[in-house]
Design an enzyme around this catalytic site. Sequence first.
Site, mmCIF file in Angstrom:
data_model
loop_
_atom_site.group_PDB
_atom_site.id
_atom_site.type_symbol
_atom_site.label_atom_id
_atom_site.label_comp_id
_atom_site.label_asym_id
_atom_site.label_seq_id
_atom_site.Cartn_x
_atom_site.Cartn_y
_atom_site.Cartn_z
ATOM 1 N N SER A 1 44.910 8.834 -14.655
ATOM 2 C CA SER A 1 43.506 9.187 -14.503
ATOM 3 C C SER A 1 42.844 9.269 -15.880
ATOM 4 C CB SER A 1 43.396 10.487 -13.698
ATOM 5 O OG SER A 1 42.116 10.647 -13.145
ATOM 6 N N HIS B 1 45.495 10.372 -4.952
ATOM 7 C CA HIS B 1 45.241 10.324 -6.388
ATOM 8 C C HIS B 1 46.441 10.836 -7.181
ATOM 9 C CE1 HIS B 1 42.469 9.675 -9.672
ATOM 10 N NE2 HIS B 1 42.717 10.887 -10.156
#
Length: 250
Positions: free
Chosen positions: A94, A228
Amino acid sequence: MRLGTQSIWLRRYATGATPRLRLLCLPHAGGSAGFFHGWGHAFGDDVEVLAVRYPGRQERIAEAPWTVLEELADAIAAELPPYLDVPLALFGHSMGATLGYEIALRLEQRHAVVPELLMVSCRKAPHLLTPRTAAFAGDDELLDEVRRLGGTDSALFDDEGLRDLVLPAIRADFEAVARYTARPGVPLGCPVVGYVGDSDPEITAAEVRAWSGVAPKGFDLRELPGGHFYLVEQRDALIADIRARLAPKR
């Protein structure tokens, strides 16, 4: 800085002898070096893991967290020359993927060192980034966003003391991500591998595949089950894939 000296920026999982390669791991927004503790000796005796320690958390909890990704990249890249006696690969998740990209550019441009490999996880390519506003919302809205993405124990937010302790670093990281807006992607001199969870609410496989636009030396995409933070549930599969990519070339 000598290798025998502890770096405030790097948690080093030393091998018994001089490693064949080093792997620099860059945490997500709100994350810490501890996120990669289970990776420390997971890649064999010849791969040394370095996990980045951001200001404002764990050993650096007394420091103010930083809010500009480019400044973080400058500081981390400046710590790396003593570790460049062997090839260096980078893995960033990320926010950490963007940092990995910026560090790779700095290594090439300032130290004439091309990383062995850049691995980017659950992050859009630099030229596809869109503005984010979560950093500038109220505390509840910001924490709702963190819960939506997962990866952080929500019980931390139920304890007012712990919440007040971790919230500044989370807010600073989200602000840094928000400030890092889309820009023309500068091609890298190393191959790039993209990773993504197949049910990530934040990013699609196609958006990760767009990293191929800054990877003239080669790009590959690996999609794994999960959201995620697929890399928590899929730890073993991910580590096996990375280990294979870091294996000596035959």
